[in-house]
Write a protein that holds these residues in place. Sequence first.
Motif, PDB file in Angstrom:
ATOM      1  N   VAL A 149      37.413  42.109  27.895  1.00 49.38           N
ATOM      2  CA  VAL A 149      38.830  42.497  27.816  1.00 49.38           C
ATOM      3  C   VAL A 149      38.955  43.968  28.206  1.00 49.38           C
ATOM      4  O   VAL A 149      38.274  44.837  27.640  1.00 49.38           O
ATOM      5  CB  VAL A 149      39.383  42.261  26.396  1.00 49.38           C
ATOM      6  N   GLN A 150      39.829  44.267  29.177  1.00 46.99           N
ATOM      7  CA  GLN A 150      39.945  45.622  29.710  1.00 46.99           C
ATOM      8  C   GLN A 150      40.955  46.482  28.950  1.00 46.99           C
ATOM      9  O   GLN A 150      40.774  47.692  28.831  1.00 46.99           O
ATOM     10  CB  GLN A 150      40.350  45.565  31.188  1.00 46.99           C
ATOM     11  N   GLN A 151      42.081  45.868  28.503  1.00 48.99           N
ATOM     12  CA  GLN A 151      43.097  46.593  27.723  1.00 48.99           C
ATOM     13  C   GLN A 151      43.478  45.745  26.508  1.00 48.99           C
ATOM     14  O   GLN A 151      43.178  44.556  26.449  1.00 48.99           O
ATOM     15  CB  GLN A 151      44.372  46.846  28.548  1.00 48.99           C
ATOM     16  N   ALA A 152      44.162  46.365  25.561  1.00 44.46           N
ATOM     17  CA  ALA A 152      44.675  45.612  24.413  1.00 44.46           C
ATOM     18  C   ALA A 152      45.665  44.560  24.913  1.00 44.46           C
ATOM     19  O   ALA A 152      46.544  44.858  25.719  1.00 44.46           O
ATOM     20  CB  ALA A 152      45.350  46.554  23.423  1.00 44.46           C
ATOM     21  N   VAL A 153      45.496  43.347  24.424  1.00 46.90           N
ATOM     22  CA  VAL A 153      46.368  42.234  24.822  1.00 46.90           C
ATOM     23  C   VAL A 153      46.859  41.554  23.541  1.00 46.90           C
ATOM     24  O   VAL A 153      46.051  41.024  22.772  1.00 46.90           O
ATOM     25  CB  VAL A 153      45.630  41.222  25.716  1.00 46.90           C
ATOM     26  N   ARG A 154      48.170  41.596  23.329  1.00 49.75           N
ATOM     27  CA  ARG A 154      48.722  40.987  22.122  1.00 49.75           C
ATOM     28  C   ARG A 154      48.779  39.466  22.244  1.00 49.75           C
ATOM     29  O   ARG A 154      48.848  38.921  23.338  1.00 49.75           O
ATOM     30  CB  ARG A 154      50.121  41.532  21.837  1.00 49.75           C
ATOM     31  N   ALA A 155      48.788  38.801  21.106  1.00 49.00           N
ATOM     32  CA  ALA A 155      48.896  37.342  21.087  1.00 49.00           C
ATOM     33  C   ALA A 155      50.141  36.907  21.857  1.00 49.00           C
ATOM     34  O   ALA A 155      51.215  37.494  21.715  1.00 49.00           O
ATOM     35  CB  ALA A 155      48.968  36.842  19.646  1.00 49.00           C
ATOM     36  N   GLY A 156      49.973  35.904  22.700  1.00 49.69           N
ATOM     37  CA  GLY A 156      51.075  35.406  23.520  1.00 49.69           C
ATOM     38  C   GLY A 156      51.115  36.008  24.911  1.00 49.69           C
ATOM     39  O   GLY A 156      51.822  35.497  25.790  1.00 49.69           O
ATOM     40  N   HIS A 157      50.398  37.099  25.124  1.00 51.15           N
ATOM     41  CA  HIS A 157      50.377  37.759  26.426  1.00 51.15           C
ATOM     42  C   HIS A 157      49.251  37.187  27.295  1.00 51.15           C
ATOM     43  O   HIS A 157      48.372  36.465  26.822  1.00 51.15           O
ATOM     44  CB  HIS A 157      50.218  39.269  26.256  1.00 51.15           C
ATOM     45  N   LYS A 158      49.279  37.568  28.565  1.00 51.56           N
ATOM     46  CA  LYS A 158      48.368  37.002  29.566  1.00 51.56           C
ATOM     47  C   LYS A 158      47.220  37.954  29.897  1.00 51.56           C
ATOM     48  O   LYS A 158      47.382  39.173  29.894  1.00 51.56           O
ATOM     49  CB  LYS A 158      49.157  36.690  30.852  1.00 51.56           C
ATOM     50  N   LEU A 159      46.077  37.324  30.231  1.00 54.84           N
ATOM     51  CA  LEU A 159      44.863  38.032  30.617  1.00 54.84           C
ATOM     52  C   LEU A 159      44.359  37.385  31.908  1.00 54.84           C
ATOM     53  O   LEU A 159      44.350  36.162  32.033  1.00 54.84           O
ATOM     54  CB  LEU A 159      43.822  37.877  29.505  1.00 54.84           C
ATOM     55  N   ALA A 160      43.969  38.187  32.879  1.00 57.69           N
ATOM     56  CA  ALA A 160      43.470  37.644  34.145  1.00 57.69           C
ATOM     57  C   ALA A 160      42.096  37.007  33.945  1.00 57.69           C
ATOM     58  O   ALA A 160      41.190  37.627  33.397  1.00 57.69           O
ATOM     59  CB  ALA A 160      43.392  38.736  35.201  1.00 57.69           C
ATOM     60  N   ARG A 161      41.952  35.770  34.389  1.00 56.17           N
ATOM     61  CA  ARG A 161      40.649  35.098  34.337  1.00 56.17           C
ATOM     62  C   ARG A 161      39.980  35.055  35.701  1.00 56.17           C
ATOM     63  O   ARG A 161      38.847  34.609  35.835  1.00 56.17           O
ATOM     64  CB  ARG A 161      40.793  33.686  33.768  1.00 56.17           C
ATOM     65  N   LYS A 162      40.717  35.520  36.723  1.00 55.22           N
ATOM     66  CA  LYS A 162      40.199  35.633  38.081  1.00 55.22           C
ATOM     67  C   LYS A 162      40.787  36.899  38.699  1.00 55.22           C
ATOM     68  O   LYS A 162      41.853  37.351  38.278  1.00 55.22           O
ATOM     69  CB  LYS A 162      40.605  34.420  38.923  1.00 55.22           C
ATOM     70  N   PRO A 163      40.153  37.472  39.719  1.00 56.78           N
ATOM     71  CA  PRO A 163      40.786  38.611  40.407  1.00 56.78           C
ATOM     72  C   PRO A 163      42.059  38.145  41.107  1.00 56.78           C
ATOM     73  O   PRO A 163      42.100  37.059  41.693  1.00 56.78           O
ATOM     74  CB  PRO A 163      39.724  39.031  41.429  1.00 56.78           C
ATOM     75  N   ILE A 164      43.110  38.974  41.037  1.00 60.93           N
ATOM     76  CA  ILE A 164      44.383  38.639  41.690  1.00 60.93           C
ATOM     77  C   ILE A 164      44.731  39.797  42.620  1.00 60.93           C
ATOM     78  O   ILE A 164      45.191  40.855  42.172  1.00 60.93           O
ATOM     79  CB  ILE A 164      45.509  38.416  40.662  1.00 60.93           C
ATOM     80  N   PRO A 165      44.526  39.661  43.923  1.00 61.36           N
ATOM     81  CA  PRO A 165      44.811  40.751  44.860  1.00 61.36           C
ATOM     82  C   PRO A 165      46.294  41.076  44.928  1.00 61.36           C
ATOM     83  O   PRO A 165      47.158  40.283  44.515  1.00 61.36           O
ATOM     84  CB  PRO A 165      44.310  40.191  46.200  1.00 61.36           C
ATOM     85  N   LEU A 166      46.615  42.232  45.477  1.00 60.07           N
ATOM     86  CA  LEU A 166      47.997  42.657  45.678  1.00 60.07           C
ATOM     87  C   LEU A 166      48.773  41.571  46.424  1.00 60.07           C
ATOM     88  O   LEU A 166      48.300  41.023  47.417  1.00 60.07           O
ATOM     89  CB  LEU A 166      48.027  43.963  46.475  1.00 60.07           C
ATOM     90  N   ASN A 167      49.973  41.254  45.912  1.00 60.67           N
ATOM     91  CA  ASN A 167      50.910  40.275  46.499  1.00 60.67           C
ATOM     92  C   ASN A 167      50.449  38.822  46.397  1.00 60.67           C
ATOM     93  O   ASN A 167      51.147  37.919  46.876  1.00 60.67           O
ATOM     94  CB  ASN A 167      51.221  40.605  47.966  1.00 60.67           C
ATOM     95  N   GLU A 168      49.327  38.569  45.748  1.00 58.45           N
ATOM     96  CA  GLU A 168      48.919  37.179  45.525  1.00 58.45           C
ATOM     97  C   GLU A 168      49.643  36.636  44.292  1.00 58.45           C
ATOM     98  O   GLU A 168      49.941  37.371  43.342  1.00 58.45           O
ATOM     99  CB  GLU A 168      47.406  37.071  45.335  1.00 58.45           C
ATOM    100  N   ASN A 169      49.927  35.338  44.304  1.00 57.26           N
ATOM    101  CA  ASN A 169      50.662  34.730  43.197  1.00 57.26           C
ATOM    102  C   ASN A 169      49.869  34.774  41.890  1.00 57.26           C
ATOM    103  O   ASN A 169      48.650  34.529  41.877  1.00 57.26           O
ATOM    104  CB  ASN A 169      50.999  33.275  43.513  1.00 57.26           C
ATOM    105  N   VAL A 170      50.584  35.073  40.821  1.00 54.71           N
ATOM    106  CA  VAL A 170      50.072  34.897  39.466  1.00 54.71           C
ATOM    107  C   VAL A 170      50.472  33.489  39.046  1.00 54.71           C
ATOM    108  O   VAL A 170      51.650  33.117  39.121  1.00 54.71           O
ATOM    109  CB  VAL A 170      50.664  35.948  38.509  1.00 54.71           C
ATOM    110  N   VAL A 171      49.507  32.683  38.610  1.00 51.10           N
ATOM    111  CA  VAL A 171      49.756  31.260  38.371  1.00 51.10           C
ATOM    112  C   VAL A 171      49.583  30.926  36.889  1.00 51.10           C
ATOM    113  O   VAL A 171      48.545  31.235  36.280  1.00 51.10           O
ATOM    114  CB  VAL A 171      48.806  30.386  39.224  1.00 51.10           C
ATOM    115  N   LYS A 172      50.627  30.304  36.323  1.00 52.53           N
ATOM    116  CA  LYS A 172      50.611  29.815  34.943  1.00 52.53           C
ATOM    117  C   LYS A 172      51.343  28.471  34.929  1.00 52.53           C
ATOM    118  O   LYS A 172      52.283  28.278  35.694  1.00 52.53           O
ATOM    119  CB  LYS A 172      51.307  30.824  34.008  1.00 52.53           C
ATOM    120  N   TYR A 173      50.942  27.548  34.081  1.00 50.69           N
ATOM    121  CA  TYR A 173      51.472  26.176  34.083  1.00 50.69           C
ATOM    122  C   TYR A 173      51.168  25.452  35.393  1.00 50.69           C
ATOM    123  O   TYR A 173      51.764  24.422  35.690  1.00 50.69           O
ATOM    124  CB  TYR A 173      52.992  26.142  33.867  1.00 50.69           C
TER     125      TYR A 173
END
Length: 498
Positions: free
Chosen positions: A36-60
């Motif tokens: 974990v790189q920064q504090a992440v509160r419950a309910g918030h998102k954490l990257a599980r893969k690298p996401i380059p600039l302008n690439e879609n963030v995918v959830k659901y």
Amino acid sequence: MRESTIVIHERDNVTIALRDLTPGESIIIEGEEIIVQQAVRAGHKLARKPIPLNENVVKYGYPIGKASSPIEIGEWVHTHNVETNLSGTLDYEYQPTTDKVTSQGQSERTFQGYVRKNGEVGIRNEIWIINTVGCINKTAEVVAKMANEQHKDEQIDGVFHFSHLFGCSQLGDDLHNTQKLLSSLVHHPNAAGVLVMGLGCENNYIAEFKKVIGDFDEDRVKFISVQETTDEIEHSLDLIDELADYARSFKRETLPVSKLKVGLKCGGSDGFSGITGNPLLGAFSDKLIQQGGATVLTEVPEMFGAETILMSRARDDETFHKIVDLVNDFKEYFLRHDQNVYENPSPGNKQGGITTLEEKSLGNVQKGGFGEVVDVLPYGERMASEGLNLLQGPGNDLVSTTALAAAGAHLVLFTTGRGTPFGGPVPTVKISTNSALAEKKKNWIDFNAGALVEGKSKEELTDEFFDYIVELASGSKQTNNEKFGFKEISIFKDGVIL
């Protein structure tokens, strides 16, 4: 051991924190170690893969925006590094899916309700005071309080009034919206009797309002214009005495659950809303629809970004085009007022972990489950079809809950991750998306969907919830908004006030 995060869909490049995560700690996500790189509160998102600039963030399994800066594995994913993909009105193509839930015929499951003289069914035996104009809010309040002391008993569930601001100094669509909304409340079958209270000089004066109400039972609906009577309180109480006698003629009887109409709503959403509360409502909606019942979903701005999911489940081409008009007309409403169509989610949503409108919408539409969309209703109109209905209305909690009730919903199911005491004119079931809220706000929350991330299966919790709603509809249980008298309405406004 309880998991630290949850991946909702295999295509997702983010995972959702189930507890507060601290910088430097190691977590295991589907067999892989992530720091974990920064504090992440419950309910918030954490990257599980690298996401380059302008690439879609995918959830659901769907994009919820794009990276506004490169995001590394283990980084907190939120408004500081994600932006929406949405803009303006769109053209759509009907691409129907066969993956949708429809009625399988009337089931043997029953509840105890009231059959009105016109054949409609109610789940409460109340008397409502509907005032045509805001000028007499306090008069209606005084009458309701005095009448409630006289008439609330085992046969009558209470006498209620609903303050609002409008009915005068309105023009065009605004006045029409007020009239349609109030008219639909007059017809609501949870009210055994209705006293329509007018002032006498307002735009929405009684004679004009009667034209909008249309046919009504004179035993069930009474009218008073307070400028025309010497003692409006005494006269009103006399009329409520007559309505109370009429209300006592109704008794609960056994009815199929196919008679139930249920509103679907979320407010004060958080990062768990699309994981627990809203999927639970979707499963409930599917189960009720399969048994011949009806549900209704509104909050049109919170369909933006997920509307194609609903469009693909339209019953037919005509219904598809109604959904297109519903969505694009609401976007045009924003644009007419020089507002950003996608200025959403709210500050509270963001604090709870929701980053973009796409993310909020993809969570929101889960309340409709996989139901076939059978109809699209204008604001203030009432449901006429079994199955999943869509209703024109904003995301505002008070306005949309009122609109769901006016559409004929016997009760409204309201998921929340932040909490609210608000209740509409019908039983308003508060479903917490996390257990911490359920524990903290016992006088607000009626049911805890947070159990879904604590080991309870969706099937088991859906069955428990369905049983609870049947008990609630039968009158053997009350919601907290009923217990504490939190019953309010709010009316949509778009134009000028004279």
